[in-house]
Design a protein around this motif. Structure first.
Motif, PDB file in Angstrom:
ATOM      1  N   ILE A  28       0.715  -1.354   0.435  1.00 19.30           N
ATOM      2  CA  ILE A  28       0.097   0.329   0.125  1.00 19.30           C
ATOM      3  C   ILE A  28       1.114   1.350  -0.062  1.00 19.30           C
ATOM      4  CG2 ILE A  28      -1.542   1.325   1.508  1.00 19.30           C
ATOM      5  CD1 ILE A  28      -2.592  -1.441   2.667  1.00 19.30           C
ATOM      6  N   SER A  30       0.621   5.432  -1.389  1.00 22.08           N
ATOM      7  CA  SER A  30      -0.102   6.220  -1.716  1.00 22.08           C
ATOM      8  C   SER A  30       0.034   8.104  -1.047  1.00 22.08           C
ATOM      9  CB  SER A  30      -1.968   6.223  -1.690  1.00 22.08           C
ATOM     10  OG  SER A  30      -1.751   6.370  -0.658  1.00 22.08           O
ATOM     11  N   SER A  51       1.638   4.029   3.724  1.00 23.45           N
ATOM     12  CA  SER A  51       2.154   2.597   3.484  1.00 23.45           C
ATOM     13  C   SER A  51       2.046   1.850   4.045  1.00 23.45           C
ATOM     14  CB  SER A  51       3.402   3.477   3.028  1.00 23.45           C
ATOM     15  OG  SER A  51       4.635   2.377   2.592  1.00 23.45           O
ATOM     16  N   TYR A 103       4.249   3.886  -7.685  1.00 23.97           N
ATOM     17  CA  TYR A 103       3.091   3.597  -7.038  1.00 23.97           C
ATOM     18  C   TYR A 103       1.657   4.797  -7.249  1.00 23.97           C
ATOM     19  CZ  TYR A 103       3.556  -1.084  -5.999  1.00 23.97           C
ATOM     20  OH  TYR A 103       3.397  -2.695  -5.741  1.00 23.97           O
TER      21      TYR A 103
END
Length: 198
Positions: A28, A30, A51, A103
């Motif tokens: 994850i 972002s 994250s 990402y």
């Protein structure tokens, strides 16, 4: 992952399957925002990273300077943006990466610089004996002052930003009046015309 364990006793054998769950989760990564809008001045802005893995940052332009280039998990990042001296807006991208794979992307937009130059007065009336006038300049750039008239002089002839200069007017020994046109010019943009009547 999967494995099999064989248990053997004499002529008897039993196979036991073993399954182990994955030790990692889906990455994850972002930014909490996807856009920063900044003015033309040297400034700072904050953005957060969400994250669950180790991450790195990459920049598309060298005028964007994060205070950290890598981290692990959630983090608050300070983004430093250098002065934009150009008369056009500019855009940079900050990439949030995991194992060199992008990402998420943060777009950084910086406004164009608007140059200005102004004088507190644009006309003076000098006596025939000569005069000295002080002009106040408001500017955000370098500037210079000049005239084709040989009977007016300036101290100083150039400057930067807000400041002042003096117009020194020679005596007029002629029977005729005269007018000097003085140009106060910004090095990048802008022009102010000042008249001296004598």
């Amino acid at each position: 992952r999967h494995a099999e364990v064989d248990v053997i006793s004499g002529t008897l054998q039993q196979t036991i399957p073993v399954t182990q769950a994955s030790g990692s989760t889906q990455p994850i990564l972002s930014f909490t925002t996807d856009h920063l809008q900044l003015d033309c001045e040297h400034s700072f802005a904050s953005v957060s990273v969400s994250s669950n893995v180790q991450w790195t940052l990459r920049m598309s332009e060298d005028w964007v300077l994060p205070n950290v280039m890598e981290g692990l998990g959630d983090a608050d990042i300070q983004i430093e943006v250098k002065d934009n001296f150009e008369q056009e807006p500019r855009t940079a991208m900050v990439y949030l990466c995991y194992h060199d794979v992008v990402y998420d992307t943060l777009f950084v937009e910086q406004e164009a610089r608007v140059y200005h130059i102004e004088a507190n007065a644009t006309e003076f009336n000098a006596s025939n004996q000569g005069d000295t006038f002080v002009v106040s300049v408001s500017a955000n750039q370098s500037w210079n002052v000049y005239s084709i008239a040989t009977w007016v002089h300036f101290e100083p002839k150039e400057g930067y930003g807000d400041g002042t200069f003096r117009i020194i007017v020679d005596p007029n020994n002629s029977v005729h009046s005269r007018t000097a046109e003085i140009r106060l010019a910004g090095d990048v943009d802008g022009l102010v015309t000042i008249f001296v009547n004598q």
